[in-house]
Design an enzyme around this catalytic site. Structure first.
Site: not given
Ligand code: SF4
Length: 321
Positions: A101, A129, A131, A169, A199, A227-229, A272
């Site tokens: 990304c 992780h 990243e 991010t 992000c 998935s972290s986010n 994701s």
């Molecule tokens: S979550 Fe943010 S850093 Fe990760 S791929 Fe999507 S836009 Fe990029």
């Protein structure tokens, strides 16, 4: 009394971010243009359904570039890789496509810049992780990984006047700020990113989740457990008053007992998670006794889009269908 319909508040924005969209498109396009197998280093994005779909089309996921046969085509995942991985791929005569990304690349460049300036770099992120591994690999001698305020308190950096910080991010914005506050207190001269390293997509999905948490009895986040986010979105929901919040890979994970005394459900998805999984959850909620009425809760408008890598942009494969 007949069962009342559930009110479902559907968060916007949710689901695929621009970086995930681009990464998945890169693998699909590579499969169309070059044919299988296309090797992908690590899960292209952290979602089991996305990975399974690409595997069915001929992608082969590996954890190490050394697993790819000589001359093979290897895609680097959206999470980014350390420079040593690129060098290894070159040595192994692999053809490569980079789905990192652009917002992760921005953090890599910050790390290299700070390191070149002789600064100690505090990286706020989660150990292990992908990243974080990739970012650390850009300045391994300079980076000190921290996860908590206590980790920052325990740091013993060589020169407190020559310090910078960067972040993963996909952290919880609020938790990252508690760590950054301690960094700024201990190292008042510390240099940080001009904007956030966290992000836009992570930030927006968390902002929308906060609104859901305050207005619903139950928050459902569609996303995979690695998935972290997505995991941060569940934490954000609980931290902001949701009586209950669950991470579900898909509709099959819904449990009847979650809906006892629940009138309003907040539904969202991690960066994701494909939209079709959300559609299936809505169908499952509508199929419950009493059904469900769905309202979209617009919190932030998103229009971000990232261009494909130059090597793929002009290929004669018109659509990804
Ligand atoms: S979550 Fe943010 S850093 Fe990760 S791929 Fe999507 S836009 Fe990029």
């Amino acid at each position: 009394m007949p069962p009342q319909p559930l009110t479902v508040l559907l968060a916007a924005p949710r689901g695929f971010c621009a970086g995930v969209e681009r990464a998945v498109d890169i693998v699909r396009l590579a499969l169309k243009a070059y044919g299988p197998p296309v090797y992908v280093r690590h899960a292209i994005v952290h979602n089991v359904h996305v990975v399974a779909e690409l595997e069915r089309k001929g992608a082969i996921f590996v954890e190490d570039e050394a697993e790819v046969p000589e001359g093979g085509l290897l895609v680097f995942s959206a999470h980014g890789v350390a420079p040593v991985v690129r060098r290894n791929a070159q040595t192994l005569n692999l053809r490569t496509l980079d789905a990192t990304c652009p917002l992760v690349t921005k953090v890599h460049l910050e790390a290299v810049d700070y390191s070149d300036k002789g600064l100690s770099i505090i990286l706020v992120g989660h150990a292990g992780h992908q990243e974080v591994i990739g970012t650390t690999g850009h300045a391994p001698e300079s980076i000190h990984l921290v996860e908590t305020p206590e980790d920052v308190e325990a740091l013993d950096l060589p020169d407190p006047s020559k310090v910078a910080y960067i972040t993963q991010t996909t952290l919880s914005v609020d938790e990252a700020n508690t760590v950054i506050d301690v960094i700024r207190r201990r190292y008042p001269q510390a240099r940080g990113p001009r904007g956030e390293d966290i992000c836009y997509a992570t930030q927006n999905r968390q902002d929308a989740t906060k609104v859901l948490a305050r207005r619903t009895d139950l928050v459902l986040v569609v996303g995979s457990s690695h998935s972290s986010n997505s995991r941060r979105m569940v934490e954000v929901a609980v931290d902001n008053g949701a009586p209950a919040a669950y991470l579900i890979d898909d509709a099959s994970m819904l449990r009847d007992e979650w809906f006892d005394n629940v009138h309003t459900v907040g539904l969202t998805s991690g960066a994701s998670a494909p939209e079709r999984l959300v559609t299936e959850v809505i169908a499952a909620l509508r199929a419950r006794p009493g059904g469900a009425d769905v309202e979209v809760l617009d919190v932030v408008e998103e229009q971000m889009h990232f261009a494909l890598p130059a090597g793929l942009r002009n290929l004669p494969v018109a659509n990804l269908g």
